[in-house]
Write a protein that holds these residues in place. Structure first.
Motif, PDB file in Angstrom:
ATOM      1  N   UNK A 150      -7.028  11.286   1.131  1.00  0.00           N
ATOM      2  CA  UNK A 150      -7.729  10.283   0.321  1.00  0.00           C
ATOM      3  C   UNK A 150      -9.144  10.683  -0.068  1.00  0.00           C
ATOM      4  N   UNK A 151      -9.833  11.429   0.763  1.00  0.00           N
ATOM      5  CA  UNK A 151     -11.236  11.753   0.498  1.00  0.00           C
ATOM      6  C   UNK A 151     -11.447  13.156  -0.051  1.00  0.00           C
ATOM      7  N   UNK A 152     -10.380  13.825  -0.395  1.00  0.00           N
ATOM      8  CA  UNK A 152     -10.473  15.206  -0.858  1.00  0.00           C
ATOM      9  C   UNK A 152     -11.011  15.290  -2.284  1.00  0.00           C
ATOM     10  N   UNK A 153     -11.625  16.400  -2.587  1.00  0.00           N
ATOM     11  CA  UNK A 153     -12.157  16.648  -3.921  1.00  0.00           C
ATOM     12  C   UNK A 153     -11.053  16.574  -4.978  1.00  0.00           C
ATOM     13  N   UNK A 185      -3.512  -2.549   5.230  1.00  0.00           N
ATOM     14  CA  UNK A 185      -3.458  -1.457   6.207  1.00  0.00           C
ATOM     15  C   UNK A 185      -2.212  -0.593   5.983  1.00  0.00           C
ATOM     16  N   UNK A 186      -1.093  -1.226   5.716  1.00  0.00           N
ATOM     17  CA  UNK A 186       0.153  -0.492   5.474  1.00  0.00           C
ATOM     18  C   UNK A 186       0.025   0.354   4.204  1.00  0.00           C
ATOM     19  N   UNK A 187      -0.522  -0.228   3.154  1.00  0.00           N
ATOM     20  CA  UNK A 187      -0.642   0.501   1.886  1.00  0.00           C
ATOM     21  C   UNK A 187      -1.679   1.617   1.993  1.00  0.00           C
ATOM     22  N   UNK A 188      -2.708   1.424   2.788  1.00  0.00           N
ATOM     23  CA  UNK A 188      -3.666   2.514   2.992  1.00  0.00           C
ATOM     24  C   UNK A 188      -2.985   3.721   3.642  1.00  0.00           C
ATOM     25  N   UNK A 189      -2.073   3.464   4.565  1.00  0.00           N
ATOM     26  CA  UNK A 189      -1.314   4.558   5.175  1.00  0.00           C
ATOM     27  C   UNK A 189      -0.411   5.229   4.130  1.00  0.00           C
ATOM     28  N   UNK A 190       0.201   4.437   3.257  1.00  0.00           N
ATOM     29  CA  UNK A 190       1.014   5.010   2.168  1.00  0.00           C
ATOM     30  C   UNK A 190       0.150   5.870   1.245  1.00  0.00           C
ATOM     31  N   UNK A 191      -1.046   5.396   0.936  1.00  0.00           N
ATOM     32  CA  UNK A 191      -1.968   6.181   0.106  1.00  0.00           C
ATOM     33  C   UNK A 191      -2.216   7.546   0.738  1.00  0.00           C
ATOM     34  N   UNK A 192      -2.458   7.531   2.043  1.00  0.00           N
ATOM     35  CA  UNK A 192      -2.720   8.793   2.734  1.00  0.00           C
ATOM     36  C   UNK A 192      -1.512   9.730   2.606  1.00  0.00           C
ATOM     37  N   UNK A 193      -0.310   9.186   2.791  1.00  0.00           N
ATOM     38  CA  UNK A 193       0.896  10.012   2.659  1.00  0.00           C
ATOM     39  C   UNK A 193       1.047  10.557   1.240  1.00  0.00           C
ATOM     40  N   UNK A 194       0.828   9.698   0.244  1.00  0.00           N
ATOM     41  CA  UNK A 194       0.966  10.105  -1.148  1.00  0.00           C
ATOM     42  C   UNK A 194      -0.032  11.201  -1.507  1.00  0.00           C
ATOM     43  N   UNK A 250     -10.259  12.961  -5.700  1.00  0.00           N
ATOM     44  CA  UNK A 250     -11.278  12.323  -6.551  1.00  0.00           C
ATOM     45  C   UNK A 250     -11.105  12.759  -8.000  1.00  0.00           C
ATOM     46  N   UNK A 251     -10.824  14.037  -8.218  1.00  0.00           N
ATOM     47  CA  UNK A 251     -10.613  14.540  -9.577  1.00  0.00           C
ATOM     48  C   UNK A 251      -9.367  13.894 -10.192  1.00  0.00           C
ATOM     49  N   UNK A 252      -8.303  13.792  -9.408  1.00  0.00           N
ATOM     50  CA  UNK A 252      -7.065  13.155  -9.865  1.00  0.00           C
ATOM     51  C   UNK A 252      -7.323  11.698 -10.227  1.00  0.00           C
TER      52      UNK A 252
END
Length: 164
Positions: free
Chosen positions: A129-132, A113-122, A135-137
């Motif tokens: 996280x769900x942006x086009x 859960x903590x790392x998912x929040x970090x993913x969102x920040x990054x 996904x391309x990156x």
């Protein structure tokens, strides 16, 4: 006349991003008593167990991209902390299977859960996280990770005239 320095190379940027990510995850995992590398094992084990797998240390090393010897060291530390159990594979006594304990599953869920929040920040600059763009990156990174990469041998006097 002033000389314009070229921009950073892709390799340098990948290295910087990897370091930025590792430091962020290390800091975020510290309150849970984990390092980034330990998180990689715990989160991977959590995912594998959810689909009914009980991987060997070798399988976990292959999955995470970590060296088998390092996975063994991390697994012993996580076992000492009561987060995983290591048992001999009944079909191959040389292989050690890994599984999360109940405590390990609880820590894994919190850590994920903590790392998912970090993913969102990054990934926010790319749209989340769900942006086009994300996904391309991700596709581009996967392409680079899947490409074989062998170190080149320097062309110096000690290697000249040597035929493989």
């Amino acid at each position: 006349m002033s000389k314009v320095l070229p921009g950073p190379t892709p390799g340098f940027l990948v290295w910087r991003l990897a370091n930025k990510w590792r430091v962020a995850v290390d800091r975020a995992m510290a309150p849970l008593g984990l390092t980034h590398a330990q998180y990689a094992l715990v989160a991977s084990l959590h995912g594998m167990q959810r689909v009914g797998e009980r991987p060997s240390q070798r399988q976990l090393a292959d999955h995470t991209g970590l060296e088998a010897l390092y996975v063994s060291k991390l697994a012993r530390a996580l076992e000492s902390a009561g987060l995983i159990e290591r048992t001999r594979n009944p079909r191959d006594p040389r292989a050690v299977q890994l599984a999360l304990t109940e405590q390990g599953q609880s820590i894994a869920r919190q850590a994920i859960a903590v790392v998912q929040e970090l993913h969102q920040q990054l990934l926010e600059p790319l749209g989340g996280r769900d942006a086009l763009r994300t996904r391309a990156f991700t596709d581009e990174l996967t392409t680079l990770l899947d490409a074989p990469l062998a170190p080149s041998v320097p062309n110096d006097e000690s290697t000249q005239g040597i035929t493989p």
